[in-house]
Design a protein around this motif. Structure first.
Motif, PDB file in Angstrom:
ATOM      1  N   ILE A  87       0.837  -1.201   0.000  1.00  0.00           N
ATOM      2  CA  ILE A  87       0.000   0.000   0.000  1.00  0.00           C
ATOM      3  C   ILE A  87       0.873   1.251   0.000  1.00  0.00           C
ATOM      4  N   SER A  88       1.905   1.247   0.823  1.00  0.00           N
ATOM      5  CA  SER A  88       2.815   2.389   0.893  1.00  0.00           C
ATOM      6  C   SER A  88       3.488   2.639  -0.456  1.00  0.00           C
ATOM      7  N   ASN A  89       3.927   1.565  -1.105  1.00  0.00           N
ATOM      8  CA  ASN A  89       4.556   1.705  -2.417  1.00  0.00           C
ATOM      9  C   ASN A  89       3.568   2.237  -3.454  1.00  0.00           C
ATOM     10  N   ALA A  90       2.327   1.775  -3.395  1.00  0.00           N
ATOM     11  CA  ALA A  90       1.304   2.248  -4.328  1.00  0.00           C
ATOM     12  C   ALA A  90       1.020   3.733  -4.118  1.00  0.00           C
ATOM     13  N   ILE A  91       0.988   4.167  -2.860  1.00  0.00           N
ATOM     14  CA  ILE A  91       0.757   5.581  -2.552  1.00  0.00           C
ATOM     15  C   ILE A  91       1.914   6.424  -3.072  1.00  0.00           C
ATOM     16  N   LYS A  92       3.142   5.965  -2.844  1.00  0.00           N
ATOM     17  CA  LYS A  92       4.307   6.708  -3.330  1.00  0.00           C
ATOM     18  C   LYS A  92       4.287   6.818  -4.849  1.00  0.00           C
ATOM     19  N   THR A 110       1.634   6.684  -6.822  1.00  0.00           N
ATOM     20  CA  THR A 110       0.534   7.573  -7.191  1.00  0.00           C
ATOM     21  C   THR A 110       0.915   9.024  -6.945  1.00  0.00           C
ATOM     22  N   ASN A 111       1.532   9.297  -5.796  1.00  0.00           N
ATOM     23  CA  ASN A 111       1.940  10.668  -5.487  1.00  0.00           C
ATOM     24  C   ASN A 111       2.983  11.168  -6.479  1.00  0.00           C
ATOM     25  N   GLY A 112       3.823  10.283  -6.966  1.00  0.00           N
ATOM     26  CA  GLY A 112       4.823  10.659  -7.953  1.00  0.00           C
ATOM     27  C   GLY A 112       4.200  11.044  -9.287  1.00  0.00           C
ATOM     28  N   ARG A 113       3.032  10.494  -9.577  1.00  0.00           N
ATOM     29  CA  ARG A 113       2.344  10.782 -10.837  1.00  0.00           C
ATOM     30  C   ARG A 113       1.471  12.030 -10.756  1.00  0.00           C
ATOM     31  N   LEU A 114       1.047  12.385  -9.565  1.00  0.00           N
ATOM     32  CA  LEU A 114       0.109  13.504  -9.419  1.00  0.00           C
ATOM     33  C   LEU A 114       0.617  14.818  -9.998  1.00  0.00           C
ATOM     34  N   PRO A 115       1.867  15.207  -9.763  1.00  0.00           N
ATOM     35  CA  PRO A 115       2.308  16.480 -10.333  1.00  0.00           C
ATOM     36  C   PRO A 115       2.288  16.497 -11.870  1.00  0.00           C
ATOM     37  N   LYS A 116       2.371  15.334 -12.481  1.00  0.00           N
ATOM     38  CA  LYS A 116       2.364  15.240 -13.928  1.00  0.00           C
ATOM     39  C   LYS A 116       0.951  15.314 -14.496  1.00  0.00           C
ATOM     40  N   MET A 117      -0.033  15.091 -13.663  1.00  0.00           N
ATOM     41  CA  MET A 117      -1.424  15.119 -14.117  1.00  0.00           C
ATOM     42  C   MET A 117      -1.950  16.559 -14.073  1.00  0.00           C
ATOM     43  N   ARG A 118      -2.767  16.887 -15.042  1.00  0.00           N
ATOM     44  CA  ARG A 118      -3.382  18.218 -15.049  1.00  0.00           C
ATOM     45  C   ARG A 118      -4.874  18.062 -14.830  1.00  0.00           C
TER      46      ARG A 118
END
Length: 60
Positions: free
Chosen positions: A43-48, A50-58
């Motif tokens: 779960i922790s790895n999945a959150i990390k 996902t968080n890494g992808r968020l800045p790339k999403m508009r």
């Protein structure tokens, strides 16, 4: 300790306890804790990730 004595302890044939809990119950608890730890890591790895992808999403 011999293999047969180890088997007796793990199979509760000697009535061995640790803090009032049988060795079999303690093994089950340890296995459950390890499974929960593995799940928490996933779960922790999945959150990390996902968080890494968020800045790339508009968001529009």
């Amino acid at each position: 300790m011999t293999e047969s004595k180890t088997a007796e302890i793990l199979n509760d044939q000697l009535g061995a306890t640790i803090h009032g809990k049988t060795t079999k119950k303690l093994w089950k608890l340890l296995i459950s804790m390890k499974q929960m730890q593995n799940l928490a890591t996933k779960i922790s790895n999945a959150i990390k990730e996902t968080n890494g992808r968020l800045p790339k999403m508009r968001l529009t």
